[in-house]
Scaffold this motif. Structure first.
Motif, PDB file in Angstrom:
ATOM      1  N   TRP A 193       0.818  -1.205   0.000  1.00  0.00           N
ATOM      2  CA  TRP A 193       0.000   0.000   0.000  1.00  0.00           C
ATOM      3  C   TRP A 193       0.857   1.263   0.000  1.00  0.00           C
ATOM      4  CZ3 TRP A 193      -4.606  -1.184  -1.403  1.00  0.00           C
ATOM      5  CH2 TRP A 193      -5.231  -2.358  -0.968  1.00  0.00           C
ATOM      6  N   CYS A 194       1.899   1.285   0.819  1.00  0.00           N
ATOM      7  CA  CYS A 194       2.717   2.500   0.951  1.00  0.00           C
ATOM      8  C   CYS A 194       3.435   2.850  -0.347  1.00  0.00           C
ATOM      9  CB  CYS A 194       3.733   2.338   2.086  1.00  0.00           C
ATOM     10  SG  CYS A 194       2.985   2.327   3.730  1.00  0.00           S
ATOM     11  N   LEU A 205       1.454   4.891  -2.445  1.00  0.00           N
ATOM     12  CA  LEU A 205       1.219   6.239  -1.925  1.00  0.00           C
ATOM     13  C   LEU A 205       2.522   7.032  -1.785  1.00  0.00           C
ATOM     14  CD1 LEU A 205      -1.318   5.215   0.854  1.00  0.00           C
ATOM     15  CD2 LEU A 205      -1.860   6.388  -1.286  1.00  0.00           C
ATOM     16  N   LEU A 250       3.413  10.905  -0.704  1.00  0.00           N
ATOM     17  CA  LEU A 250       2.281  11.589  -0.067  1.00  0.00           C
ATOM     18  C   LEU A 250       2.617  11.910   1.380  1.00  0.00           C
ATOM     19  CD1 LEU A 250      -0.682  12.552  -0.001  1.00  0.00           C
ATOM     20  CD2 LEU A 250      -1.323  10.198   0.602  1.00  0.00           C
ATOM     21  N   LYS A 256      -3.968  11.366  -4.350  1.00  0.00           N
ATOM     22  CA  LYS A 256      -3.172  10.133  -4.420  1.00  0.00           C
ATOM     23  C   LYS A 256      -3.744   9.035  -3.533  1.00  0.00           C
ATOM     24  CE  LYS A 256       1.633   9.103  -5.251  1.00  0.00           C
ATOM     25  NZ  LYS A 256       2.988   9.679  -5.321  1.00  0.00           N
ATOM     26  N   LEU A 257      -4.470   9.436  -2.512  1.00  0.00           N
ATOM     27  CA  LEU A 257      -5.013   8.479  -1.566  1.00  0.00           C
ATOM     28  C   LEU A 257      -6.332   7.856  -2.032  1.00  0.00           C
ATOM     29  CD1 LEU A 257      -4.442   7.284   1.259  1.00  0.00           C
ATOM     30  CD2 LEU A 257      -5.603   9.272   2.250  1.00  0.00           C
TER      31      LEU A 257
END
Length: 415
Positions: A209-210, A213, A216, A310-311
């Motif tokens: 997940w990171c 992102l 961000l 972005k999220l």
């Protein structure tokens, strides 16, 4: 002068970092002949890059708060902090001509935002107290009848002394000279080294997940860390964090890492509150208004006012609501599930970045073997240990430098 000995001093300090320079200057101020050994060309090399070059000198809090902030060693540090607390540190540097300022979280910085000003002030302090700085690396201790008697250097020289202060730093940022050498010297004097590891270090996610992102930055979010099998959170904070290609970084994450030990894959989970200003009921009402106000739009296009761009794709995927679902078709249960996700965005942690990338080293010389009133070894007379070499560390906010200054001062006064 004894045969084969290059120089004789009342005290020798090994390590030209914050604790070492403080110790050397304090000792020299008592009229002692003091030598400060620093293998780098310049003293305070790591200090000059701390706080992204700004140097968070201390935390503008009460001495007892500064001691209590330590993750390990809080009780041990009480006396040192009581004698030389944050206000004393601030007065000390302002007395050396470095104006300071207090920012959010009571963090104290030089007004110039330059760590060089702090390092140079300490260097001037040592010079004004007659400290002789020698650019040599201490690689061995000279011991005599259970007492510290001097050092041997990598240049093949021996120096004698009546008292010896080890303030060599930890093992993080080894390129600055903080490479763990001090632990070997302490071990040679009989000390136990508690397992060392990274503290104030970015976290590596057990997942992807990171990486999606990456880049961000969230300025105002809640952060909570839980440990598998335990209900009480390991750590809670509010502030800024950064998503990276490997996981998480930023002030709140670095502080959290100090409490996440021992680290094991999957042992800890980070919970991010993306909407800390709203409780669950308020957030549900906000989501209801957003969905009803855009009832004919697809769900994937209805979150622009709620989240950074972005999220949004990640939240949509994790919400389980089809991105092409019309807002008027989102059920009450789906909406509440989305609210729970925004209040508790979880990331499982694989581990930390390497020790070389940590701001501080956790672990070090066993505190049971050090007298907290003087920083003198209980195992070897005339040997004093201060700063990051000790098994005590704290979260971000200026607390670790405060530990270095307070313990360095005690060691210098008693050496």
């Amino acid at each position: 002068m004894s045969k084969g000995i290059k120089g004789e001093f009342d005290a020798i300090v090994v390590g030209g970092g914050p604790a070492g320079m403080m110790a050397a200057g304090m000792c020299g101020g008592q009229g002692k002949r003091v030598a400060l050994f620093e293998k780098n060309r310049q003293v305070g090399r790591k200090l000059r890059i701390t706080g992204k070059g700004r140097c968070n000198v201390t935390n503008n809090c009460a001495p007892e708060e500064a001691a209590a902030a330590a993750v390990r060693g809080a009780k041990f540090l009480r006396g040192a902090m009581a004698q030389f607390g944050p206000q004393d540190v601030m007065a000390f540097f302002e007395g050396l001509g470095v104006p300071l300022k207090t920012e959010r979280g009571r963090r104290v910085f030089p007004q110039s935002d330059s760590a060089h000003d702090i390092a140079e002030a300490l260097a001037r302090f040592c010079e004004s107290q007659g400290v002789q700085v020698l650019q040599e690396e201490a690689i061995g201790l000279a011991l005599s009848e259970g007492r510290a008697a001097g050092v041997e250097t990598g240049q093949g020289r021996r120096y004698a002394c009546n008292s010896l202060v080890l303030a060599c730093g930890g093992a993080s940022y080894p390129g600055t000279g903080s490479d763990g050498t001090g632990y070997k010297l302490a071990e040679a004097a009989g000390h136990t080294i508690m397992p060392i590891g990274p503290s104030l270090v970015p976290l590596v996610e057990k997942g992807q997940w990171c990486s999606r992102l990456m880049g961000l930055s969230l300025r105002n979010c809640g952060l909570r860390v839980t440990e598998k099998g335990k209900k009480k959170p390991v750590y809670e904070d509010f502030g800024e964090l950064l998503f990276t290609h490997f996981g998480l970084s930023g002030p709140t994450v670095l502080s959290a890492s100090a409490y996440m030990r021992p680290m094991e894959p999957g042992k800890y989970t980070v919970h991010i509150d993306l909407k800390p200003a709203l409780d669950e009921a308020q957030l549900d009402a906000r989501l209801l208004r957003e969905l009803e106000g855009q009832k004919n739009r697809i769900y994937a296009n209805a979150l622009d006012s709620l989240l950074p761009q972005k999220l949004i794709p990640v939240v949509i995927e994790r919400s389980g609501i089809g991105p092409d679902t019309r807002c008027h078709s989102v059920t009450k249960e789906q909406r509440r599930g989305l609210g729970r996700l925004l209040k508790d965005f979880t990331l499982e942690i694989q581990g930390t970045r390497p020790l070389a990338e940590a701001i501080v080293t956790a672990g070090g010389v066993n505190l049971k073997e050090i007298d907290p009133r003087s920083m003198e070894s209980k195992l070897c007379r005339g040997l004093f240990i201060a700063g990051e070499m000790l098994d005590c560390d704290a979260p971000t906010g200026g607390f670790n430098l405060q530990i270095a200054f307070a313990t360095g001062r005690l060691a210098g006064l008693h050496a």
